[in-house]
Enzyme design. Structure first.
Site, PDB file in Angstrom:
ATOM      1  N   ASP A  12       0.360  -0.952  -0.232  1.00 48.48           N
ATOM      2  CA  ASP A  12       0.041   0.532  -0.078  1.00 48.48           C
ATOM      3  C   ASP A  12       0.941   0.656   0.531  1.00 48.48           C
ATOM      4  O   ASP A  12       1.919   1.628   0.108  1.00 48.48           O
ATOM      5  CB  ASP A  12      -1.124   0.026   1.307  1.00 48.48           C
ATOM      6  CG  ASP A  12      -1.841   1.356   1.074  1.00 48.48           C
ATOM      7  OD1 ASP A  12      -2.176   1.541   0.436  1.00 48.48           O
ATOM      8  OD2 ASP A  12      -1.883   1.833   2.464  1.00 48.48           O
ATOM      9  N   SER A  13       0.186   2.352  -0.199  1.00 49.68           N
ATOM     10  CA  SER A  13       1.375   3.987  -0.255  1.00 49.68           C
ATOM     11  C   SER A  13       1.112   3.837   0.791  1.00 49.68           C
ATOM     12  O   SER A  13       2.877   4.543   1.138  1.00 49.68           O
ATOM     13  CB  SER A  13      -0.040   4.567  -1.114  1.00 49.68           C
ATOM     14  OG  SER A  13      -0.862   5.185  -0.119  1.00 49.68           O
ATOM     15  N   TYR A  44      -0.514   8.667  -2.522  1.00 48.91           N
ATOM     16  CA  TYR A  44      -0.982   8.675  -4.173  1.00 48.91           C
ATOM     17  C   TYR A  44      -1.661   9.144  -4.635  1.00 48.91           C
ATOM     18  O   TYR A  44      -1.853   9.600  -6.039  1.00 48.91           O
ATOM     19  CB  TYR A  44      -0.617   6.953  -4.026  1.00 48.91           C
ATOM     20  CG  TYR A  44       0.657   5.838  -3.831  1.00 48.91           C
ATOM     21  CD1 TYR A  44       1.640   6.310  -3.592  1.00 48.91           C
ATOM     22  CD2 TYR A  44       0.515   4.651  -4.694  1.00 48.91           C
ATOM     23  CE1 TYR A  44       3.084   5.775  -3.113  1.00 48.91           C
ATOM     24  CE2 TYR A  44       2.073   4.466  -4.444  1.00 48.91           C
ATOM     25  CZ  TYR A  44       2.717   4.890  -4.210  1.00 48.91           C
ATOM     26  OH  TYR A  44       4.225   3.466  -3.877  1.00 48.91           O
ATOM     27  N   GLY A  45      -2.888   9.169  -3.758  1.00 51.25           N
ATOM     28  CA  GLY A  45      -4.177   9.393  -4.186  1.00 51.25           C
ATOM     29  C   GLY A  45      -4.283  10.781  -5.199  1.00 51.25           C
ATOM     30  O   GLY A  45      -5.598  10.877  -6.072  1.00 51.25           O
ATOM     31  N   CYS A  75      -4.036  -1.265  -2.345  1.00 51.51           N
ATOM     32  CA  CYS A  75      -4.225  -0.463  -2.603  1.00 51.51           C
ATOM     33  C   CYS A  75      -4.682   0.562  -3.816  1.00 51.51           C
ATOM     34  O   CYS A  75      -4.743  -0.063  -5.252  1.00 51.51           O
ATOM     35  CB  CYS A  75      -2.662   0.912  -2.469  1.00 51.51           C
ATOM     36  SG  CYS A  75      -2.930   2.209  -2.967  1.00 51.51           S
ATOM     37  N   GLU A 160      -2.271   8.962   8.106  1.00 55.07           N
ATOM     38  CA  GLU A 160      -0.973   9.446   7.535  1.00 55.07           C
ATOM     39  C   GLU A 160      -0.471   9.593   8.809  1.00 55.07           C
ATOM     40  O   GLU A 160       0.820   9.388   9.615  1.00 55.07           O
ATOM     41  CB  GLU A 160      -0.729   9.822   6.716  1.00 55.07           C
ATOM     42  CG  GLU A 160      -0.478   8.916   5.537  1.00 55.07           C
ATOM     43  CD  GLU A 160       0.344   6.604   5.477  1.00 55.07           C
ATOM     44  OE1 GLU A 160       0.840   7.508   5.509  1.00 55.07           O
ATOM     45  OE2 GLU A 160      -0.589   5.741   5.297  1.00 55.07           O
ATOM     46  N   CYS A 194     -10.861   3.170   0.202  1.00 58.45           N
ATOM     47  CA  CYS A 194      -9.636   3.664  -0.590  1.00 58.45           C
ATOM     48  C   CYS A 194      -9.044   2.648   1.231  1.00 58.45           C
ATOM     49  O   CYS A 194      -9.980   2.633   2.449  1.00 58.45           O
ATOM     50  CB  CYS A 194      -9.281   5.108   0.142  1.00 58.45           C
ATOM     51  SG  CYS A 194      -7.554   5.606   1.145  1.00 58.45           S
ATOM     52  N   THR A 195      -8.324   1.997   1.330  1.00 49.93           N
ATOM     53  CA  THR A 195      -7.802   1.555   2.057  1.00 49.93           C
ATOM     54  C   THR A 195      -7.551   1.856   3.878  1.00 49.93           C
ATOM     55  O   THR A 195      -7.506   1.314   4.737  1.00 49.93           O
ATOM     56  CB  THR A 195      -6.400   0.209   1.771  1.00 49.93           C
ATOM     57  OG1 THR A 195      -5.649   0.763   1.363  1.00 49.93           O
ATOM     58  CG2 THR A 195      -7.073  -0.611   0.349  1.00 49.93           C
ATOM     59  N   HIS A 196      -7.233   3.509   3.430  1.00 53.53           N
ATOM     60  CA  HIS A 196      -6.907   4.016   5.010  1.00 53.53           C
ATOM     61  C   HIS A 196      -8.301   3.789   5.651  1.00 53.53           C
ATOM     62  O   HIS A 196      -8.206   4.201   6.591  1.00 53.53           O
ATOM     63  CB  HIS A 196      -6.331   5.363   4.499  1.00 53.53           C
ATOM     64  CG  HIS A 196      -4.875   5.568   4.115  1.00 53.53           C
ATOM     65  ND1 HIS A 196      -4.515   4.338   2.717  1.00 53.53           N
ATOM     66  CD2 HIS A 196      -4.008   5.555   4.653  1.00 53.53           C
ATOM     67  CE1 HIS A 196      -3.239   4.837   2.760  1.00 53.53           C
ATOM     68  NE2 HIS A 196      -2.709   5.439   4.288  1.00 53.53           N
TER      69      HIS A 196
HETATM   70  N1  DGL Z   1      -5.156   4.048   0.898  1.00 49.75           N
HETATM   71  C1  DGL Z   1      -4.677   3.690  -0.891  1.00 49.75           C
HETATM   72  C2  DGL Z   1      -6.139   2.963  -1.399  1.00 49.75           C
HETATM   73  O1  DGL Z   1      -6.959   2.747  -1.423  1.00 49.75           O
HETATM   74  C3  DGL Z   1      -3.917   4.983  -1.425  1.00 49.75           C
HETATM   75  C4  DGL Z   1      -4.312   5.794   0.091  1.00 49.75           C
HETATM   76  C5  DGL Z   1      -3.046   7.533  -0.781  1.00 49.75           C
HETATM   77  O2  DGL Z   1      -3.818   8.592  -1.096  1.00 49.75           O
HETATM   78  O3  DGL Z   1      -2.056   7.721  -0.927  1.00 49.75           O
HETATM   79  O4  DGL Z   1      -6.808   4.219  -2.388  1.00 49.75           O
END
Ligand code: DGL
Length: 274
Positions: A12-13, A44-45, A75, A160, A194-196
Site C-alpha cells: 500500500d502507499s 498516492y491519491g 491500495c 498517515e 480506499c484502504t485507509h
Molecule cells: N490507501 C490507498 C487507496 O486505497 C491510497 C492512499 C493514498 O492516497 O496514498 O486508495
C-alpha cells in the site's frame, strides 16, 4: 521464470493496506506475510497515473525480492492506475510464474449483494475517482446499479499523520459524508474504496444516515483470496506456512510501528527500505 516459495506480499502507499492484511490474516493465519508501506512517498491519491505506476512497480519488485510468489496491491489508487499495466506488461518480463492481484475487482463483484435501492456510494481518493474504475467495472457486472462517487482528499493525510481519532478529524469526515449524500439521498450502501478509510470508520458511521450500510474491503478481499487459492493449488503450494508477518516501510520504522500496533500486538519486525 522461477518457482520461488515465500510469503503473501501486501503493498500500500502507506498504512491503509494494514486494514486489508489484518482481515486476510484473520481468515488465513497459516501463511507467512510481508507488508510494504511506501509511507515516505504517500499519498498516492493526488499523484498522476505515471508516478503511481512507477512507484507501485518499484514496490512490487521490492516485495518480489523477498521471494513472494503472490503480491496483493492493497491500495485502490494503485490498483486503479498501475495493476493492469503491471499484470500485462511487466510481470511477463519479471517472472511470469508470480501473480499480482488488486482490490477493486473483488469489491465490485461483492457490492451488488448489499444494495436494495440500486444506488451505491463510493468514497475514494481523487485518483481512484478520476480513474472511473468503480463506475466502469460495475457497469460491466451490474448495469442496473448507479455509482455515486465522492473524493475525500483529506482523509488519507489524517490517517498517515495519526490524527484519525482526534476531534479535528470530525470536520472533514462530516464534510465528505454530507457531500456524498447530497449528491443522491437514495444511496443505501457506501463502500470505503480506499484502504485507509476503515481507520475512520467510527466517525464515518456517525455522519452517514443510520440506514446506510458501510462496506469495508478487508473481509471481501480476504474471502476472494481464499477462493483464489482454492482455485489455484499450484500457487497455494508455493506459499510458505509459518504464520509470520514482517513489515517494510520507506519511512521511519518507529513511526510505522505506532500505527501498525493498532492491528498487530507484540514486538513488530519493521525494517526500513529505500
Ligand atoms: N490507501 C490507498 C487507496 O486505497 C491510497 C492512499 C493514498 O492516497 O496514498 O486508495
Amino acid at each position: 521464470m522461477s518457482n520461488v516459495c515465500g510469503p503473501i506480499a501486501f503493498f500500500d502507499s502507506g498504512y491503509g493496506g494494514l486494514t486489508i492484511m489484518d482481515s486476510v490474516r484473520k481468515l488465513l493465519p497459516q501463511y507467512d506475510y510481508v507488508y510494504l508501506g511506501d509511507n515516505a512517498r504517500n499519498p498516492y491519491g493526488t499523484r498522476s497515473f505515471d508516478v503511481v505506476y512507477q512507484y507501485t512497480l518499484e514496490c512490487v519488485n521490492k516485495l518480489f525480492s523477498f521471494d513472494s510468489p503472490l503480491a496483493i496491491i492493497a491500495c485502490n489508487t494503485a490498483s486503479a492506475k498501475a495493476l493492469r499495466t503491471i499484470q500485462q506488461n511487466d510481470l511477463p518480463h519479471i517472472d511470469a510464474s508470480r501473480r499480482v492481484l488488486g482490490v477493486i475487482r473483488p469489491s465490485v463483484e461483492a457490492i451488488g449483494e448489499y444494495t436494495k435501492t440500486g444506488y451505491v456510494g463510493v468514497f475514494a481518493t481523487q485518483g481512484t475517482v478520476d480513474s472511473l474504475s468503480y463506475p466502469m467495472e460495475l457497469q460491466k457486472l451490474r448495469p442496473d446499479i448507479t455509482v455515486v462517487q465522492q473524493a475525500c482528499p483529506m482523509w488519507v493525510p489524517l490517517v498517515e499523520n495519526s490524527e484519525y481519532q482526534d476531534p479535528g478529524a470530525d470536520y472533514f469526515v462530516k464534510k465528505y459524508c454530507d457531500a456524498l449524500m447530497s449528491q443522491c439521498p437514495k444511496i443505501d450502501v457506501v463502500i470505503l474504496a480506499c484502504t485507509h478509510y476503515p481507520l475512520l470508520l467510527s466517525k464515518i458511521r456517525q455522519y452517514l444516515p443510520k440506514s446506510v450500510n458501510i462496506i469495508c474491503q478487508g473481509d471481501i478481499v480476504a474471502k476472494s483470496l481464499e477462493n483464489y487459492l482454492q482455485r489455484h493449488p499450484e500457487m497455494e503450494e508455493r506459499l510458505t506456512k509459518g504464520g509470520t508477518v514482517r513489515f517494510l516501510t520507506t519511512e521511519n520504522p518507529h513511526k510505522f510501528k505506532f500505527t501498525a500496533k493498532v492491528f498487530f500486538k507484540g514486538d513488530l519486525d519493521v525494517q526500513q527500505i529505500i
